[in-house]
Design a protein around this motif. Structure first.
Motif, PDB file in Angstrom:
ATOM      1  N   PHE A 158       0.788  -1.435   0.005  1.00 44.17           N
ATOM      2  CA  PHE A 158      -0.069  -0.165  -0.085  1.00 44.17           C
ATOM      3  C   PHE A 158       0.769   1.501   0.130  1.00 44.17           C
ATOM      4  N   LYS A 159       0.292   2.485  -0.285  1.00 41.59           N
ATOM      5  CA  LYS A 159       1.054   3.341  -0.463  1.00 41.59           C
ATOM      6  C   LYS A 159       1.289   4.340   0.903  1.00 41.59           C
ATOM      7  N   LEU A 160       2.328   4.490   1.052  1.00 43.24           N
ATOM      8  CA  LEU A 160       2.559   5.191   2.436  1.00 43.24           C
ATOM      9  C   LEU A 160       2.523   6.812   2.270  1.00 43.24           C
ATOM     10  N   ALA A 161       3.252   7.229   1.310  1.00 40.80           N
ATOM     11  CA  ALA A 161       3.363   8.901   1.375  1.00 40.80           C
ATOM     12  C   ALA A 161       3.685   9.147   0.029  1.00 40.80           C
ATOM     13  N   SER A 162       3.592  10.423  -0.516  1.00 35.04           N
ATOM     14  CA  SER A 162       4.055  10.992  -1.797  1.00 35.04           C
ATOM     15  C   SER A 162       4.860  12.044  -1.376  1.00 35.04           C
ATOM     16  N   TYR A 163       6.104  12.419  -2.248  1.00 40.45           N
ATOM     17  CA  TYR A 163       6.860  13.676  -2.043  1.00 40.45           C
ATOM     18  C   TYR A 163       7.063  14.152  -3.401  1.00 40.45           C
ATOM     19  N   THR A 164       7.740  15.389  -3.195  1.00 43.10           N
ATOM     20  CA  THR A 164       7.813  15.949  -4.569  1.00 43.10           C
ATOM     21  C   THR A 164       9.406  16.157  -4.938  1.00 43.10           C
ATOM     22  N   LEU A 165       9.773  16.036  -6.051  1.00 42.98           N
ATOM     23  CA  LEU A 165      11.058  16.514  -6.507  1.00 42.98           C
ATOM     24  C   LEU A 165      11.259  17.551  -7.176  1.00 42.98           C
ATOM     25  N   GLY A 166      12.272  18.591  -6.705  1.00 44.55           N
ATOM     26  CA  GLY A 166      12.477  19.804  -7.339  1.00 44.55           C
ATOM     27  C   GLY A 166      13.867  19.998  -7.735  1.00 44.55           C
ATOM     28  N   LEU A 236      23.293  21.954 -10.083  1.00 44.97           N
ATOM     29  CA  LEU A 236      21.917  22.030  -9.755  1.00 44.97           C
ATOM     30  C   LEU A 236      21.329  20.483  -9.345  1.00 44.97           C
ATOM     31  N   GLY A 237      20.799  20.492  -8.261  1.00 44.38           N
ATOM     32  CA  GLY A 237      20.589  19.132  -7.795  1.00 44.38           C
ATOM     33  C   GLY A 237      19.036  19.046  -8.128  1.00 44.38           C
ATOM     34  N   LEU A 238      18.567  17.555  -8.302  1.00 46.93           N
ATOM     35  CA  LEU A 238      17.046  17.350  -8.585  1.00 46.93           C
ATOM     36  C   LEU A 238      16.887  16.492  -7.168  1.00 46.93           C
ATOM     37  N   LEU A 239      16.321  17.353  -6.379  1.00 44.33           N
ATOM     38  CA  LEU A 239      16.073  16.618  -4.939  1.00 44.33           C
ATOM     39  C   LEU A 239      14.725  16.581  -4.374  1.00 44.33           C
ATOM     40  N   PRO A 240      14.634  15.657  -3.311  1.00 43.30           N
ATOM     41  CA  PRO A 240      13.280  15.635  -2.759  1.00 43.30           C
ATOM     42  C   PRO A 240      13.001  16.960  -1.961  1.00 43.30           C
ATOM     43  N   THR A 241      11.977  17.731  -1.996  1.00 44.06           N
ATOM     44  CA  THR A 241      11.976  18.773  -1.455  1.00 44.06           C
ATOM     45  C   THR A 241      11.838  18.972   0.129  1.00 44.06           C
ATOM     46  N   PHE A 242      11.276  17.597   0.475  1.00 43.35           N
ATOM     47  CA  PHE A 242      11.293  17.800   1.996  1.00 43.35           C
ATOM     48  C   PHE A 242      12.668  17.488   2.691  1.00 43.35           C
ATOM     49  N   LEU A 243      13.819  17.201   1.835  1.00 46.75           N
ATOM     50  CA  LEU A 243      15.290  17.235   2.285  1.00 46.75           C
ATOM     51  C   LEU A 243      15.731  18.621   1.899  1.00 46.75           C
ATOM     52  N   ALA A 244      15.501  18.853   0.595  1.00 53.94           N
ATOM     53  CA  ALA A 244      16.164  20.156   0.216  1.00 53.94           C
ATOM     54  C   ALA A 244      15.642  21.628   1.193  1.00 53.94           C
ATOM     55  N   GLU A 245      14.565  21.763   1.610  1.00 53.51           N
ATOM     56  CA  GLU A 245      13.945  22.739   2.304  1.00 53.51           C
ATOM     57  C   GLU A 245      14.427  22.659   3.856  1.00 53.51           C
ATOM     58  N   LEU A 254      13.042  27.218 -10.929  1.00 49.61           N
ATOM     59  CA  LEU A 254      11.845  26.831 -11.923  1.00 49.61           C
ATOM     60  C   LEU A 254      10.865  25.978 -11.244  1.00 49.61           C
ATOM     61  N   PRO A 255      10.440  26.193 -10.209  1.00 56.16           N
ATOM     62  CA  PRO A 255       9.562  25.367  -9.438  1.00 56.16           C
ATOM     63  C   PRO A 255       8.324  24.874 -10.381  1.00 56.16           C
ATOM     64  N   GLU A 256       7.795  25.579 -11.403  1.00 55.48           N
ATOM     65  CA  GLU A 256       6.720  25.316 -11.913  1.00 55.48           C
ATOM     66  C   GLU A 256       6.924  24.388 -12.974  1.00 55.48           C
ATOM     67  N   GLU A 257       8.268  24.696 -13.884  1.00 60.02           N
ATOM     68  CA  GLU A 257       8.508  23.876 -14.773  1.00 60.02           C
ATOM     69  C   GLU A 257       9.191  22.335 -14.678  1.00 60.02           C
ATOM     70  N   ILE A 258       9.994  22.566 -13.717  1.00 59.47           N
ATOM     71  CA  ILE A 258      10.650  21.455 -12.928  1.00 59.47           C
ATOM     72  C   ILE A 258      10.162  20.833 -11.675  1.00 59.47           C
ATOM     73  N   THR A 259       9.479  19.579 -12.085  1.00 62.45           N
ATOM     74  CA  THR A 259       8.992  19.201 -10.553  1.00 62.45           C
ATOM     75  C   THR A 259       8.132  17.731 -10.937  1.00 62.45           C
ATOM     76  N   GLY A 260       8.242  16.825 -10.003  1.00 62.31           N
ATOM     77  CA  GLY A 260       7.793  15.500 -10.152  1.00 62.31           C
ATOM     78  C   GLY A 260       7.315  14.776  -8.867  1.00 62.31           C
ATOM     79  N   THR A 261       6.515  14.027  -8.993  1.00 60.35           N
ATOM     80  CA  THR A 261       5.768  13.167  -7.598  1.00 60.35           C
ATOM     81  C   THR A 261       6.346  11.814  -7.628  1.00 60.35           C
ATOM     82  N   VAL A 262       6.793  11.549  -6.573  1.00 63.17           N
ATOM     83  CA  VAL A 262       7.232  10.075  -6.266  1.00 63.17           C
ATOM     84  C   VAL A 262       6.454   9.627  -5.198  1.00 63.17           C
ATOM     85  N   ASP A 263       6.355   8.256  -5.294  1.00 61.68           N
ATOM     86  CA  ASP A 263       5.469   7.655  -3.981  1.00 61.68           C
ATOM     87  C   ASP A 263       6.314   6.635  -3.328  1.00 61.68           C
ATOM     88  N   TYR A 264       6.323   6.462  -2.156  1.00 63.94           N
ATOM     89  CA  TYR A 264       6.736   5.565  -0.974  1.00 63.94           C
ATOM     90  C   TYR A 264       5.620   4.652  -0.813  1.00 63.94           C
TER      91      TYR A 264
END
Length: 302
Positions: A158-166, A236-245, A254-264
Motif C-alpha cells: 500500500f502507498k505510504l506517502a508521496s513527495y515532490t522532486l524539485g 543543480l540538484g534534483l532533490l526531494p523537497t522535504f530534504l532540500a527545504e 523553476l518550480p513550475e517547470e521542473i517538478t515530479g511526484t514520487v510515491d513511497y
C-alpha cells in the motif's frame, strides 16, 4: 508423511529461519549450530512429507507447505510468550527487520523505531538502508519500503506517502553562475542526481525526463550525497523537497517547470503482518510517513 508428531521445537526453528531468510542467522539467534538448524528443518520436512523451504538467490523462502507450518509456528510462539510473561507487551518481544531508502530511513524509519522502543523496550528493529525494487523472495525482511508501486506476489502493498522532486542550487552557486530563468538555460548547468546506469527504480528516472538536456555533474546512489554535492556547488540538484527545504542555503529554481511526484510504498508478507511486532511497526511507519506528504518531516537546518 512420517507417523511421528510434529516437533514444537522444529516449528520454532522454522519460524526463525523464515524471519531471517538464512540458516546461519537463525542459528546465531537460537544459539545452535548451522548443522543443527539444517538437521531440524530436515526432520520437520520428513514428518510433514514435503519441503518447507526452498533456496533462492537471496536466502531461503517458504514453500506453500512451509507457509502453513509457519502459521502454526507463529501461534505457538505467541502462546509461549503469553505463558512466560502473562502480559500483552510480550507480543512485542521480537525482532523486526525492514529495508527502506536512505532518506526514509533517516527521517521516518529511525524516529518511528525510537518511538516504538519507548513504548515497547523489548522490541528490536533492524533497518537496512537501500533504494531498490521490492524483492520477490526477500524472506529475510519483514517490511520493505520502496519507491514506486511494486509488483509483488504473496505480499500486501500500500502507498505510504508521496513527495515532490524539485531542482535546487546553493545560494553561492546561483550567485556565481546565475539562476536559470527558463528550461532552455538549464543546459548551461550540470545535474546532481542518481547514476543513470545504476538506477534500479523507474519512478526515479523522472530526472532524465524533466531535464533531458542537462549533462551529469556529480552522480551518486545516495540521495544525501546529492544534497551535499548541491550545497557544495557541484551544480543543480534534483532533490526531494522535504530534504532540500531543510537547508536554508538551497534555493529552488523553476518550480513550475521542473517538478515530479514520487510515491513511497510499503510491502510486507501476509504471514509477517500477523506478528504483533510487525503490525505495530507498520502502523507506526504509516503515522510517521504522513509528515512527508504534509511537508512537516523534520525541522529546517543550516
Amino acid at each position: 508423511m512420517d507417523t511421528r508428531r510434529v516437533s514444537a521445537d522444529d516449528l520454532l526453528i522454522l519460524l526463525e529461519v523464515a524471519r531471517s531468510g538464512r540458516l546461519t542467522r537463525a542459528a546465531e539467534v537460537l544459539g545452535l549450530s548451522h548443522t543443527t538448524v539444517a538437521r531440524r528443518i530436515e526432520s520437520l520436512e520428513r514428518v510433514l512429507g514435503s519441503k518447507v523451504l526452498v533456496r533462492t538467490t537471496t536466502g531461503w523462502d517458504l514453500t506453500p507447505l512451509g507457509r502453513r507450518a509457519l502459521r502454526t509456528a507463529e501461534q505457538l510462539d505467541q502462546a509461549l510468550h503469553e505463558l512466560r510473561t502473562g502480559d500483552d507487551d510480550a507480543l512485542l518481544d521480537d525482532v523486526v527487520r525492514l529495508s527502506t531508502p536512505d532518506a526514509f530511513s533517516v527521517l521516518v524509519a529511525a524516529p518511528a523505531a525510537a518511538r516504538l522502543r519507548t513504548r515497547h523496550p523489548r522490541l528490536q528493529i533492524e533497518i537496512v538502508s537501500a533504494t531498490r525494487p521490492a524483492g520477490t523472495h526477500r524472506s529475510g525482511l519483514d517490511i520493505e519500503v520502496v519507491v514506486g508501486e511494486p509488483r509483488v506476489l504473496r505480499a500486501d502493498a500500500f502507498k505510504l506517502a508521496s513527495y515532490t522532486l524539485g531542482l535546487f542550487g546553493s545560494r553561492d552557486y546561483l550567485a556565481t553562475h546565475g539562476a536559470p530563468e527558463s528550461v532552455r538555460e538549464l543546459t548551461a548547468h550540470g545535474l546532481v542526481y542518481f547514476i543513470p546506469s545504476m538506477l534500479q527504480i523507474d519512478d526515479l528516472d523522472v530526472g532524465r525526463r524533466v531535464v533531458p538536456e542537462m549533462r551529469d555533474a556529480v552522480t551518486s546512489t545516495h540521495v544525501f550525497a546529492h544534497v551535499a554535492a548541491t550545497r557544495a556547488g557541484a551544480g543543480l540538484g534534483l532533490l526531494p523537497t522535504f530534504l532540500a527545504e531543510r537547508h536554508d542555503d538551497l534555493v529552488r529554481v523553476l518550480p513550475e517547470e521542473i517538478t515530479g511526484t514520487v510515491d513511497y510504498w510499503l510491502v510486507t508478507r501476509t504471514e509477517a503482518l500477523r506478528r504483533p511486532a510487525v503490525a505495530a511497526t507498520v502502523a507506526q511507519l504509516k503515522d510517521s510517513a504522513a509528515a512527508l506528504s504534509s511537508g512537516t518531516a523534520g525541522n529546517p537546518v543550516s
